[in-house]
Design a protein around this motif. Sequence first.
Motif, PDB file in Angstrom:
ATOM      1  N   SER A 106       0.827  -1.210   0.000  1.00 28.30           N
ATOM      2  CA  SER A 106       0.000   0.000   0.000  1.00 28.30           C
ATOM      3  C   SER A 106       0.858   1.255   0.000  1.00 28.30           C
ATOM      4  O   SER A 106       0.586   2.216  -0.729  1.00 28.30           O
ATOM      5  CB  SER A 106      -0.919  -0.003   1.223  1.00 28.30           C
ATOM      6  N   LEU A 107       1.900   1.247   0.824  1.00 27.64           N
ATOM      7  CA  LEU A 107       2.810   2.390   0.854  1.00 27.64           C
ATOM      8  C   LEU A 107       3.480   2.595  -0.501  1.00 27.64           C
ATOM      9  O   LEU A 107       3.594   3.729  -0.980  1.00 27.64           O
ATOM     10  CB  LEU A 107       3.861   2.176   1.939  1.00 27.64           C
ATOM     11  N   GLY A 108       3.926   1.501  -1.120  1.00 28.00           N
ATOM     12  CA  GLY A 108       4.563   1.617  -2.428  1.00 28.00           C
ATOM     13  C   GLY A 108       3.638   2.203  -3.475  1.00 28.00           C
ATOM     14  O   GLY A 108       4.049   3.032  -4.298  1.00 28.00           O
ATOM     15  N   VAL A 121      -2.412   6.435 -17.661  1.00 24.75           N
ATOM     16  CA  VAL A 121      -2.747   5.014 -17.689  1.00 24.75           C
ATOM     17  C   VAL A 121      -1.686   4.172 -16.980  1.00 24.75           C
ATOM     18  O   VAL A 121      -2.002   3.103 -16.439  1.00 24.75           O
ATOM     19  CB  VAL A 121      -2.939   4.540 -19.139  1.00 24.75           C
ATOM     20  N   ILE A 122      -0.446   4.632 -16.935  1.00 24.11           N
ATOM     21  CA  ILE A 122       0.597   3.856 -16.264  1.00 24.11           C
ATOM     22  C   ILE A 122       0.332   3.735 -14.762  1.00 24.11           C
ATOM     23  O   ILE A 122       0.404   2.629 -14.211  1.00 24.11           O
ATOM     24  CB  ILE A 122       1.982   4.460 -16.563  1.00 24.11           C
ATOM     25  N   PRO A 123       0.009   4.823 -14.045  1.00 28.13           N
ATOM     26  CA  PRO A 123      -0.359   4.631 -12.635  1.00 28.13           C
ATOM     27  C   PRO A 123      -1.587   3.752 -12.441  1.00 28.13           C
ATOM     28  O   PRO A 123      -1.670   3.004 -11.456  1.00 28.13           O
ATOM     29  CB  PRO A 123      -0.621   6.065 -12.147  1.00 28.13           C
ATOM     30  N   PHE A 168      -1.548  -4.206  -8.317  1.00 30.81           N
ATOM     31  CA  PHE A 168      -1.359  -4.466  -6.884  1.00 30.81           C
ATOM     32  C   PHE A 168      -2.613  -4.150  -6.084  1.00 30.81           C
ATOM     33  O   PHE A 168      -2.531  -3.817  -4.902  1.00 30.81           O
ATOM     34  CB  PHE A 168      -0.184  -3.634  -6.356  1.00 30.81           C
ATOM     35  N   GLN A 169      -3.766  -4.275  -6.730  1.00 35.18           N
ATOM     36  CA  GLN A 169      -5.011  -3.913  -6.055  1.00 35.18           C
ATOM     37  C   GLN A 169      -5.287  -4.804  -4.844  1.00 35.18           C
ATOM     38  O   GLN A 169      -5.722  -4.335  -3.795  1.00 35.18           O
ATOM     39  CB  GLN A 169      -6.177  -4.002  -7.043  1.00 35.18           C
ATOM     40  N   ARG A 170      -5.022  -6.096  -4.973  1.00 33.69           N
ATOM     41  CA  ARG A 170      -5.286  -7.009  -3.867  1.00 33.69           C
ATOM     42  C   ARG A 170      -4.438  -6.651  -2.641  1.00 33.69           C
ATOM     43  O   ARG A 170      -4.937  -6.601  -1.512  1.00 33.69           O
ATOM     44  CB  ARG A 170      -5.012  -8.447  -4.303  1.00 33.69           C
TER      45      ARG A 170
END
Length: 312
Positions: A235-237, A289-291, A298-300
């Motif tokens: 999440s931090l990343g 679109v890249i972000p 990494f949504q999970r």
Amino acid sequence: MSADVTAGSGPAGAAAPAEDSGRPVTVRPKESLGTRLAALAGGGVVRVVLLVVGLFWLLPTVGLLLSSLRTPSDISASGWWKVFTSPSQLTVTNYRTLLDNHAITDSLVNTALITVPATLLVVVIGSLAGYAFAWMDFPGRDWWFIAVVAMLVVPVQVALIPVAKLFGDIGIFGDISGVVLFHTAFGLPFAIFLLRNFFAEIPRELLEAARLDGAGELRLFTRVVMPLGGPAIASLGIFQFLWVWNDMLVALIFADSDSQPVTVALQQQVRQFGNNIDILAPGAFVSMVIPLVVFFAFQRQFVSGVMAGAVK
């Protein structure tokens, strides 16, 4: 005779009241308006409303994508929704023009060179510091942590001029390394605060068992704390990546023409050429679109990190 009358009493042989049989009477409370609305909210109505809100939220993104696939003459003549009646307007010419624009392509590379190191440094240093504040005893630990938390309220704008002078004195002003160091410094307070609170929730018995097995602090950090803290670290990343990738203020001040990221490059395109929408639309969509790809990849882990600690 009385038994027959009792059994057949009432219309259509209805049973006797519950109190006559000795069972307690259960009175169901009348549902209030709020209860009925809450039950309705849990159904399909809210899902439809949320779907409509989500579609409206994505509408500017869809409009930007379709505009990036239209020629400048078509964009000047009508709105992007015209493609639904005239799909022949769609073309990839703008993206070919974008790839031939070295200012934009070089800025995308610079953005990656700024964002990736700034994210990795914040994650690594923040993880080590968060573990130290959570589980290591050293003089003034609580006071140092209070000082770190106090840095969260310091706005970026306050440090722009002093740090610019400092970077100029040491010779990194205008270089990518200066932008990376600035983002790292201002990303660390939040990273330490977040990870320290997450690491502090790890059971002490688990760490003591690892120490009894002969694990040192470094081995304990890499083999026990890091795997358990994976969701919070992810999440931090994601947060740090999005903040640095979309930043323009810091890069506008600390980056020169050779190290400017895509946000500054797009702003320079507007200032120089004004209405070159054939460059701005595809460039803005690519930078956006890249972000989104990183977030959905990494949504999970992001959801797990956000919900960490909410349920014991």
